[in-house]
Scaffold this active site. Structure first.
Site, PDB file in Angstrom:
ATOM      1  NE  ARG A 276      -3.771   2.376   0.848  1.00  0.00           N
ATOM      2  CZ  ARG A 276      -3.596   3.691   0.813  1.00  0.00           C
ATOM      3  NH1 ARG A 276      -2.450   4.203   0.446  1.00  0.00           N
ATOM      4  NH2 ARG A 276      -4.573   4.493   1.162  1.00  0.00           N
TER       5      ARG A 276
ATOM      6  CD  GLU B  33     -11.299   2.898  -2.444  1.00  0.00           C
ATOM      7  OE1 GLU B  33     -11.183   1.743  -2.897  1.00  0.00           O
ATOM      8  OE2 GLU B  33     -10.569   3.343  -1.540  1.00  0.00           O
TER       9      GLU B  33
ATOM     10  NE  ARG C 279      -3.682  -2.472   2.409  1.00  0.00           N
ATOM     11  CZ  ARG C 279      -4.584  -1.544   2.128  1.00  0.00           C
ATOM     12  NH1 ARG C 279      -5.113  -1.478   0.916  1.00  0.00           N
ATOM     13  NH2 ARG C 279      -4.962  -0.667   3.040  1.00  0.00           N
TER      14      ARG C 279
END
EC number: 3.1.-.-
Length: 153
Positions: free
Chosen positions: A46, A54, A88
């Site tokens: 990330r 998004e 992540r």
């Protein structure tokens, strides 16, 4: 004087708190998440300090395509700091030519500075520049940050 001791310890321990991964990008999930092949397994990264639209949000697909054009199939360097609550790695991504991908995404108007968590003093400057020049998502009269968009959904 004692109040500065934790700060000094943090600064001197910084090199210990981060590490690098070198690997090929095997998947771009969206404008701020990639998978890098590290030795034998794919590691989800990330991009730290930024938040891209998004996929189903305005500019989401465009932001993802921008990330793909920058790193898909290429060998990158990731300086990572920690893991997020989803497991992540949070990291700074560098393209093969050394370009800071996190900063590029903000400069191009393909991501917002994640102000709540940002530690990069350059990013707000790049975001203001992108906004003034109406790059990417800033060409919209009233772009909705992803953290607000997610909250509405």
């Amino acid at each position: 004087m004692r109040k500065y001791i934790p700060l000094v310890l943090f600064i001197f321990s910084w090199p210990v708190l981060c590490a690098d991964i070198h690997g090929r990008v095997v998947r771009v999930l969206d404008g701020d998440t990639i998978e890098v092949m590290d030795s034998r397994k794919a590691v989800r990264i990330r991009l730290v300090n930024i938040d891209a639209p998004e996929k189903k949000q305005d500019y989401g697909r465009w932001s993802t395509d921008m990330m793909k054009s920058l790193v898909a199939g290429k060998t990158v360097t990731v300086t990572y700091f920690q893991r997020d609550r989803y497991g992540r790695m949070l990291g700074q991504v560098y393209a093969p030519d050394g370009m800071n991908v996190n900063q590029f995404m903000v400069r191009a108007g393909a991501a917002w500075v994640y102000e709540q968590y940002n530690t990069d003093p350059v990013l707000p400057v790049l975001q203001n520049e992108a906004r003034q020049q109406k790059r990417g998502l800033w060409s919209d009269a009233d772009p909705v940050p992803p953290w607000i968009w997610r909250h509405r959904k």
